[in-house]
Structure formats: C-alpha cells, structure tokens
Design a protein around this motif. Sequence first.
Motif, mmCIF file in Angstrom:
data_model
loop_
_atom_site.group_PDB
_atom_site.id
_atom_site.type_symbol
_atom_site.label_atom_id
_atom_site.label_comp_id
_atom_site.label_asym_id
_atom_site.label_seq_id
_atom_site.Cartn_x
_atom_site.Cartn_y
_atom_site.Cartn_z
ATOM 1 N N GLU A 38 0.838 -1.213 0.000
ATOM 2 C CA GLU A 38 0.000 0.000 0.000
ATOM 3 C C GLU A 38 0.866 1.253 0.000
ATOM 4 O O GLU A 38 0.592 2.213 -0.709
ATOM 5 C CB GLU A 38 -0.931 0.004 1.219
ATOM 6 C CG GLU A 38 -2.095 -0.931 1.027
ATOM 7 C CD GLU A 38 -3.278 -0.603 1.926
ATOM 8 O OE1 GLU A 38 -3.145 0.271 2.807
ATOM 9 O OE2 GLU A 38 -4.324 -1.236 1.734
ATOM 10 N N THR A 43 0.970 4.142 -2.949
ATOM 11 C CA THR A 43 0.768 5.571 -2.671
ATOM 12 C C THR A 43 1.923 6.384 -3.236
ATOM 13 O O THR A 43 1.730 7.406 -3.906
ATOM 14 C CB THR A 43 0.664 5.806 -1.141
ATOM 15 O OG1 THR A 43 -0.363 4.952 -0.631
ATOM 16 C CG2 THR A 43 0.324 7.244 -0.827
ATOM 17 N N THR A 91 -5.909 -1.793 -5.850
ATOM 18 C CA THR A 91 -6.985 -0.951 -5.310
ATOM 19 C C THR A 91 -6.455 0.407 -4.892
ATOM 20 O O THR A 91 -7.062 1.436 -5.176
ATOM 21 C CB THR A 91 -7.634 -1.652 -4.090
ATOM 22 O OG1 THR A 91 -7.985 -2.977 -4.483
ATOM 23 C CG2 THR A 91 -8.869 -0.927 -3.619
ATOM 24 N N LYS A 92 -5.299 0.397 -4.200
ATOM 25 C CA LYS A 92 -4.726 1.657 -3.719
ATOM 26 C C LYS A 92 -4.393 2.574 -4.904
ATOM 27 O O LYS A 92 -4.662 3.773 -4.865
ATOM 28 C CB LYS A 92 -3.464 1.368 -2.893
ATOM 29 C CG LYS A 92 -2.945 2.558 -2.131
ATOM 30 C CD LYS A 92 -3.864 2.865 -0.972
ATOM 31 C CE LYS A 92 -3.396 4.037 -0.167
ATOM 32 N NZ LYS A 92 -4.460 4.571 0.669
ATOM 33 N N ASP A 97 -7.603 3.964 -6.319
ATOM 34 C CA ASP A 97 -8.105 5.017 -5.412
ATOM 35 C C ASP A 97 -7.379 6.335 -5.659
ATOM 36 O O ASP A 97 -7.942 7.411 -5.504
ATOM 37 C CB ASP A 97 -7.898 4.633 -3.935
ATOM 38 C CG ASP A 97 -8.822 3.497 -3.529
ATOM 39 O OD1 ASP A 97 -9.728 3.166 -4.326
ATOM 40 O OD2 ASP A 97 -8.630 2.924 -2.436
ATOM 41 N N GLU A 98 -6.097 6.216 -6.003
ATOM 42 C CA GLU A 98 -5.277 7.424 -6.217
ATOM 43 C C GLU A 98 -5.386 7.921 -7.668
ATOM 44 O O GLU A 98 -4.683 8.834 -8.078
ATOM 45 C CB GLU A 98 -3.798 7.125 -5.912
ATOM 46 C CG GLU A 98 -3.528 6.673 -4.499
ATOM 47 C CD GLU A 98 -3.332 7.840 -3.535
ATOM 48 O OE1 GLU A 98 -3.198 8.975 -4.023
ATOM 49 O OE2 GLU A 98 -3.321 7.602 -2.326
#
Length: 486
Positions: A330, A334, A371-372, A375-376
């Motif tokens: 994760e 990011t 997913t991360k 999301d970003e």
Amino acid sequence: AKEEDEDESSARYQNALDALSSLITKRSLFVNKNQSHRFHLLFHYLEVLELEEAVSQLKIIHVAGTKGKGSTCTFSESILRGYGLRTGLFTSPHLIDVRERFRLNGIEISQEKFVDYFWCCFHKLKEKSSNEIPMPTYFCFLALLAFKIFSTEQVDVVILEVGLGGRYDATNVIQKPVVCGVTSLGYDHMEILGHTLAEIAAEKAGIFKSGVPAFTVPQPDEAMRVLNEKASKLEVNLQVVKPLDSSQRLGLQGEHQYLNASLAVALCSTFLQKIGIEDKNDDTNGLPERFISGLSNAYLMGRAMIVPDSELPEEIVFYLDGAHSPESMEACATWFSQQVKERNKKRSEQILLFNCMSVRDPCLLLPRLRTKCIDEGVEFKKAVFVPNMSVYNQVGSWSKIEQRVDDSITWQFGLKRLWDNLARGEAKTTSRSDSKEEERSLVFSSLPLAVDWLRDSARRSQQVRFQVLVTGSLHLVGDLLRLIKK
C-alpha cells in the motif's frame, strides 16, 4: 598491469563469493530446539574468531521488527555520521552485491577489505569445524563477519539490523547494546516465527536486554501487550514514539517513513546522551540541525528509487520498490501514484512489472496494490509477470547468474490469472468496453525478455512514455538494476 591487477582482484572476490555460497542451506522449518542449538553455536564461533572481547566493547544500536528495519537503521546511521562518529551499518538483504550489507561511514566496504576479512574468518572457522560444530550458516557467517569488520575498523557506533525474528537471530549474540528499537510488526516468515502477532512479537522482543532502554512505534494491541510484558520482566524502559511531523524532509519516500524516522530520532538521541554527546534543540520544530540533515540525506537502495532506462531514458522510467508485505504494498502504491501525478508532462502509461516469492501470498499483495493505485487515480495499462533471475542461493555477481528459466512458470501464470480476475471484476462494475480487446497482462519466461518487450513497445509508440512500477520482491528489484546498468 593495472588491468591484470583488476582481473586478479575480481577473481579473488569471486572465489570468496563462491565460498560464501557454499554456506547457504535451503530454508527449512526450524524446530525451536534446532534454532536454539544453532544460536548457542554463535558463542563458540566468536571464541574461535577471538572476537568476544572486541564485540563486548562495541557500542551498538540493535533494531528488530517486520517492516521498516532497514529504513530505521539507514536514518540512524545518517544522523550519527553527521555528528562525526565513525559508523558501521549492517543490514540485509543486499540487492546487487553482498558488500552492500557492510557500510563504513555510509559507504559499502571495498572488495579488497571484504576479501581479506572474509578469508580471515572463513579459514579460522573451517579449521575448527567438525560434525558436532559445523560451519556457520550463511547469515550467521555474515553477522560474524560484520563483527570482525566493525571491531577491527574501530567504529564508534554499530547500527545492527536483525535478520529474522530476534531471539535466535545471529545478531542477538550481543550482550549489551546501548539502545534497542522495534519497528512495525506484522505477519512475515510465519513458518519460522509463529502464526499469531503475539508469537511474532515475542520473538522480536527477544532482543531486549536487562536495563537497556528500548523504543517502538504504535503496534496492534496484541503485539504491544507482549512487548510490554517482555520489557517489564527485564526492567526495560520501553517507550512508544509518534510519527514525525510530515513537514520534515526525508531522504526515503513514503508516508510510513515518518514513523521509521521518528524511531531513528529516539534511538539516536538516546545513543548520543549515553555516550555523552548532548545537542540542544536549536531548531523550531524541536530537532537539532544535524538530525534534520541526517534524515533528509538518508538513502537506501531498492526503496522508492526512480531509475530511467539505460537505453531509452526518455521513453521508459522504472520506479523500483522492494515492497513484499501487504502494508508495504500500500505504501508503495501511494508513493508510485504520487510520483506519476507529479511527473506526467507528456502522455504516459503505467505498467506493473511484478514477481513475488512463492512463500508469499499474492492474494494479499496484488489486490492491495491495485486498489490503492485506482483510489489514487492510477490504472495500470498492463501487468507483466516474470520469474526472478537470481537463484535464491546465489550471492555472486551478474556473470555467474545464468538466465535460468524456471522448469515451469506456473507461478507466474497464477499471478496473471489473479490479476486478470481482479481486472474483470472492475470491468463489470465500470462496464469498460475496450477491456476485452486488449490483453491486460503478460507472462515472460525471463526478465531480459520482458525488458526487451518494453523497449520494443516504447520504440513503436514514440508518443507514449512508460512509467514502470517494479515491485513484489527485492530480488526482482536487484535483478532489474543489474540488467539496466549493464
């Protein structure tokens, strides 16, 4: 003559690496009895190497944990070097060359020194080895070598990263460190360390020594309880640090690094006090100037590295991060997403280049990463799966690594299936019509083939820039660095 000398010294180095490779044993499920037996042999090895006295004189910062050990040690080393201390840093694993594990004043040990220290230890131990007392295993030998190097080089501080666990780790042969640290705990190496967070915490807390101050970061309750119990039994003053303020510039990227940096600050402050160096906080946010510059200059290979391709630097940029646990995935996602947003000047496509070791569970890694990123606001155009090139038991240099293709690359096809299923699930919810026409993922039987494919694709579509995230395994990151720097 100079070339002949170089050839000879590289041959000597290669011989040392071959001898080191001979100490590698296939990882097995160690029963505790075996672990503790092997641990107790360490005291014998120190005696054979006549290092007991020297090791007891070393001033040591000892760091265990699941995630962030390497970063915390790197920050600590960088801060203390700023105080003019001669530093010795022992970390693992290495990415390209085993000498990365031994740093003197921030620089990996030279080949000549490595070879001299290596044979000095190897011959002494070989001479005294027998059926009852075999040669030390690979990591155990490296830890002994670190003690030999750092004591002979007369460093002022040794920053010692635990290899695995804590209680029976080879580094834990030390009796009286100056201060100890435990980084974030999570599930890793469960086949050896236990299956609950409490069991894992108990192993890591094995580095606590009576009366030696210790620091940790906020932990899950189950882990924290065990750390506190172990600490109070040994009359260890265990303190929990808070993350540093995110306005502080750090040399290592990622949100999670503020916690590692904070742990390093606590370890270094305590260390400096203990050896009688006081530094008043002359900075507004409470950190001394030399701490601030140490934190911002820290550098760790294979973590959040950005490397343009050697052949097509404009068209392909590699983003390398050796993340291999769900949490670090994760953090990696990011970091990559932020970089992509900051750097998108011309049209670019994101590609994932991935492999993880078969002892890890990709179902815990790939969905978190994907997913991360989504999301970003970052979606991978393609995911590419490859086997590692370097054999697990190979410490040698690039030339020794044959392009070994796994007998079967079923593991990589399994990763591909998992990725495609994730993508399919998303396509249903977003009803993307183009998803059927183009393949979402590829498997290559070797890393060089994957890099060739990337370069061909880049040459064909000259308007597009490829941003390639390379993650899942430190071995993969090391392989890629070797390949593109050749």
